[in-house]
Motif scaffolding. Structure first.
Motif, PDB file in Angstrom:
ATOM      1  N   UNK A 145      34.007 109.627  38.985  1.00  0.00           N
ATOM      2  CA  UNK A 145      35.033 109.243  39.941  1.00  0.00           C
ATOM      3  C   UNK A 145      36.212 108.604  39.207  1.00  0.00           C
ATOM      4  N   UNK A 146      37.412 109.050  39.570  1.00  0.00           N
ATOM      5  CA  UNK A 146      38.636 108.534  38.959  1.00  0.00           C
ATOM      6  C   UNK A 146      39.385 107.710  40.003  1.00  0.00           C
ATOM      7  N   UNK A 147      39.770 106.482  39.601  1.00  0.00           N
ATOM      8  CA  UNK A 147      40.420 105.554  40.518  1.00  0.00           C
ATOM      9  C   UNK A 147      41.905 105.421  40.172  1.00  0.00           C
ATOM     10  N   UNK A 148      42.811 105.857  41.032  1.00  0.00           N
ATOM     11  CA  UNK A 148      44.246 105.640  40.781  1.00  0.00           C
ATOM     12  C   UNK A 148      44.562 104.144  40.821  1.00  0.00           C
ATOM     13  N   UNK A 149      45.382 103.680  39.894  1.00  0.00           N
ATOM     14  CA  UNK A 149      45.748 102.268  39.844  1.00  0.00           C
ATOM     15  C   UNK A 149      46.924 101.937  40.761  1.00  0.00           C
ATOM     16  N   UNK A 150      47.521 102.983  41.358  1.00  0.00           N
ATOM     17  CA  UNK A 150      48.652 102.735  42.251  1.00  0.00           C
ATOM     18  C   UNK A 150      49.913 102.335  41.524  1.00  0.00           C
ATOM     19  N   UNK A 151      50.005 102.722  40.266  1.00  0.00           N
ATOM     20  CA  UNK A 151      51.163 102.368  39.434  1.00  0.00           C
ATOM     21  C   UNK A 151      51.822 103.649  38.945  1.00  0.00           C
ATOM     22  N   UNK A 152      53.139 103.745  39.127  1.00  0.00           N
ATOM     23  CA  UNK A 152      53.894 104.884  38.609  1.00  0.00           C
ATOM     24  C   UNK A 152      55.142 104.379  37.900  1.00  0.00           C
ATOM     25  N   UNK A 153      55.406 104.914  36.735  1.00  0.00           N
ATOM     26  CA  UNK A 153      56.605 104.568  35.974  1.00  0.00           C
ATOM     27  C   UNK A 153      57.552 105.763  36.041  1.00  0.00           C
ATOM     28  N   UNK A 154      58.723 105.540  36.624  1.00  0.00           N
ATOM     29  CA  UNK A 154      59.697 106.618  36.752  1.00  0.00           C
ATOM     30  C   UNK A 154      60.971 106.277  35.989  1.00  0.00           C
ATOM     31  N   UNK A 155      61.677 107.297  35.493  1.00  0.00           N
ATOM     32  CA  UNK A 155      62.921 107.040  34.754  1.00  0.00           C
ATOM     33  C   UNK A 155      63.968 106.382  35.640  1.00  0.00           C
ATOM     34  N   UNK A 212      39.794  95.067  37.763  1.00  0.00           N
ATOM     35  CA  UNK A 212      40.462  96.269  37.254  1.00  0.00           C
ATOM     36  C   UNK A 212      41.744  96.620  38.005  1.00  0.00           C
ATOM     37  N   UNK A 213      42.222  95.731  38.854  1.00  0.00           N
ATOM     38  CA  UNK A 213      43.547  95.917  39.435  1.00  0.00           C
ATOM     39  C   UNK A 213      44.587  95.813  38.322  1.00  0.00           C
ATOM     40  N   UNK A 214      45.541  96.737  38.305  1.00  0.00           N
ATOM     41  CA  UNK A 214      46.577  96.749  37.268  1.00  0.00           C
ATOM     42  C   UNK A 214      47.873  96.201  37.864  1.00  0.00           C
ATOM     43  N   UNK A 215      48.340  95.089  37.309  1.00  0.00           N
ATOM     44  CA  UNK A 215      49.582  94.454  37.737  1.00  0.00           C
ATOM     45  C   UNK A 215      50.632  94.651  36.639  1.00  0.00           C
ATOM     46  N   UNK A 216      51.787  95.215  37.005  1.00  0.00           N
ATOM     47  CA  UNK A 216      52.828  95.507  36.024  1.00  0.00           C
ATOM     48  C   UNK A 216      54.003  94.555  36.222  1.00  0.00           C
TER      49      UNK A 216
END
Length: 486
Positions: free
Chosen positions: A5-15, A157-161
Motif C-alpha cells: 500500500x502506498x500512502x500519498x503525503x498530500x504534498x505537491x511541489x509546483x514551479x 509520518x505526516x509530512x509538513x513542508x
C-alpha cells in the motif's frame, strides 16, 4: 502492486514563475558595453536619480537586496567606464541595473527531488525528523539549477513542508578557492595535459594551493619558457578550465534554506546542473558530510561532478576522476563498507554497476551489478539515489525505461556486507506514471534522486513527468518482504 500500500503525503511541489534570480545581462561585444555605459554617463545626475528610482520601484520588491546585486554587476563592467570623473553611487547602481536581468528559475519545471536529514535536528518532538529536499529547477533555455525545500516528518509520518521564501538568492563565489594538488594533478593526467610545462607548474605548488598561487606559478613558468608553443597554450587553457570547474560558494546564514539557489558557475555546467543525488555520508569517526553527485551539462557534453557540504551554507564543487566517471546517475553509499567508498553507477547508459574506491574523488573498474530484466525496464535501468541501509540489506530505489520511453520506479535489495550480491528486485514497478502524472514537460516519467527511511517507512519524493513533484510513503517491511521473494 500486490500487498504493497502506498500512502500519498498530500504534498505537491509546483514551479512558481515568480521566483526570479537577477543574472548579469552583459553583451559579449565590448563595444556594446561601452555604448550602454556612454548613454548612462550622458544623463544628468537628476535624470540618473529619476531612472534609478523608477527601476527600484518596479523591481526592488521582487528581491531581498537588489542594490547589492547592482553593485556587483557594476564592478563587472567598471573596466569599460571611460570617464575619469568619480561616479556617484546612484550612477553606479543605475549602470549595474542596465547590465542586469531577471531569470525565472522554475518557469519550465521543478522536479527530480532528493531527500536527506537536515544537519539541524534541534527543537523537535520525539519521533520527528527535519529534512532538506533538493529539487531540479529548470527555466528559460532549459538551464537547470539546484533549489532546496525543508520540512518535518512527524512521528505518524505526516509530512509538513516549510513555506518557501518568495525570494531567491545566489551564493557568493569564493574568488580565491583552494585546490588539492593530488586531485588536480590526477585530473590533468586523465585529460592528457601532463607535460614538462605542467609538471614544473605543479612542482612549485604545495599539497594544497589557492587560485592566486596557481596563476602566479603559471605566469612564472610562462616567463621562463619564452614564446609558448600551441601545446603549452592549450595546457594553460586546460588548467584554467579545471580550476574554474572546482569552485567554492557560500551563502549567508541569514538566507533561509528555501531561498538558496545553486546556479551554474563553471563553463562545463553552463547549460545546467542536473539531477543532484544528495546523501548524508557518515565517516568511521562519526563525522558527517553531505555529498551530491550531479550532471554538469554545457549544451554539448555531460560531465559527472560532485558537491560537498556539511551545513548547506558552504559548498565545494569538484570534478570526479577516473576511468569510471562516465554517463549519468552516480550515487554514493552512505558509509564506507570494509573501509572503502562504494557507488552505484551506470557507465554504459544501460546497466547498473557497482564501484569501489579508497577516495571519494577517484573511481575506476566498475563491476556489473544488474542488467535490465523486466519488460518495464527493457531499454535501460539506473539508480534513483543513494542506497538505504536496512537490517535486510541495502535498499536501492531504481528506475527502468521501457517501451515509448516510459520511466517507472522500482527497487532492488543488495547484501549488507557484500553489495555486489543482488538479493532480489521488483518484478513490477513500485510506481508508474498514470493519469495526470503522464502529462508534463517530458511525458510518461516518474523519477526520484533520493529517498529516506523514517520509523519503519520509506519516504519517497518523486518527479511527475519532469514538471512537478510529490511525496508518498510506504511500509518498509512490506517492501522488503516483496524483495526477498523476487
Amino acid at each position: 502492486m500486490r500487498s504493497l500500500k502506498i500512502y500519498p503525503a498530500g504534498v505537491t511541489f509546483r514551479p512558481d514563475n515568480a521566483r526570479v534570480l537577477i543574472r548579469p545581462f552583459i553583451p559579449a561585444d565590448p563595444a556594446r558595453v561601452v555604448n550602454i555605459i556612454g548613454r548612462a554617463l550622458a544623463l544628468t545626475e537628476e535624470e540618473t536619480e529619476e531612472h534609478l528610482a523608477a527601476v527600484t520601484d518596479e523591481f526592488a520588491g521582487r528581491h531581498s537586496d537588489i542594490r547589492a546585486t547592482w553593485r556587483r554587476h557594476f564592478e563587472r563592467v567598471k573596466p569599460h567606464v571611460f570617464s575619469s570623473r568619480p561616479l556617484s553611487e546612484t550612477r553606479q547602481l543605475y549602470i549595474g541595473a542596465l547590465f542586469s536581468g531577471e531569470y525565472s528559475l522554475e518557469s519550465a519545471a521543478l522536479f527530480n527531488p532528493s531527500m536527506v536529514p537536515h544537519p539541524d535536528q534541534s527543537g523537535l518532538a520525539e519521533g520527528e525528523l527535519r529534512f532538506i529536499l533538493s529539487l531540479r529547477a529548470t527555466g528559460e533555455g532549459h538551464i537547470s539549477s539546484i533549489e532546496f525545500r525543508s520540512g518535518i516528518i512527524r512521528a505518524d509520518h505526516t509530512v509538513m513542508v516549510d513555506e518557501p521564501s518568495r525570494f531567491v538568492s545566489a551564493p557568493e563565489l569564493n574568488p580565491n578557492p583552494t585546490y588539492r594538488k593530488r586531485i588536480f594533478l590526477h585530473k590533468l593526467m586523465e585529460m592528457g595535459f601532463e607535460n614538462d610545462w605542467s609538471t614544473e607548474v605543479m612542482k612549485s605548488l604545495g599539497g594544497s594551493f589557492t587560485l592566486s598561487e596557481l596563476e602566479a606559478a603559471m605566469q612564472r613558468a610562462a616567463q621562463e619558457s619564452g614564446p609558448m608553443p600551441r601545446e603549452i597554450q592549450r595546457t594553460m587553457e586546460c588548467v584554467r578550465w579545471l580550476a574554474e570547474s572546482n569552485y567554492e560558494i557560500h551563502f549567508s546564514p541569514s538566507v533561509s534554506i528555501t531561498e538558496r539557489i545553486i546556479f551554474p558557475v563553471s563553463s562545463n555546467e553552463s547549460n545546467g546542473m542536473e539531477d543532484a543525488r544528495f546523501v548524508r555520508f557518515v565517516e568511521e569517526d562519526g563525522s558527517a558530510i553531505y555529498y551530491a553527485t550531479y550532471t554538469a551539462y554545457n549544451g554539448r557534453a555531460i560531465l559527472p561532478q560532485l558537491l560537498e557540504t556539511t551545513d548547506f551554507l558552504n559548498f565545494r564543487a569538484v570534478t570526479l576522476n577516473g576511468r569510471a566517471v562516465q554517463n549519468k546517475g552516480m550515487a554514493f553509499f552512505p558509509r564506507r563498507i570494509q573501509g572503502r567508498y562504494l557507488m552505484i553507477s551506470r557507465q554504459d547508459d544501460e546497466n547498473l554497476f557497482l564501484m569501489s574506491s579508497d577516495n571519494p574523488h577517484f573511481w575506476s573498474d566498475p563491476k556489473l551489478l544488474r542488467k535490465p530484466g523486466e519488460a518495464w525496464e527493457s531499454v535501460k535501468i539506473g539508480n534513483c539515489g543513494s542506497p538505504l541501509e536496512t537490517e535486510a540489506g541495502w535498499l536501492v530505489i531504481t528506475h527502468g525505461v521501457g517501451a515509448m520511453r516510459k520511466y517507472c520506479i522500482g527497487a532492488m535489495l543488495l547484501d549488507l556486507e557484500d553489495p555486489s550480491k543482488v538479493i532480489g528486485h521488483l518484478k513490477e514497478p513500485l510506481l508508474s506514471p498514470k493519469g495526470s502524472e503522464r502529462e508534463g514537460y517530458v511525458p510518461n516519467v516518474v523519477y526520484t534522486c533520493g529517498a529516506l527511511l523514517h520509523r519503519g517507512r520509506l519516504i519517497l519524493p518523486y518527479g511527475l513527468s519532469d514538471t512537478a513533484c510529490t511525496i508518498v510513503t510506504l511500509e518498509l517491511d512490506d517492501l522488503l518482504a516483496l524483495l526477498k521473494v523476487c
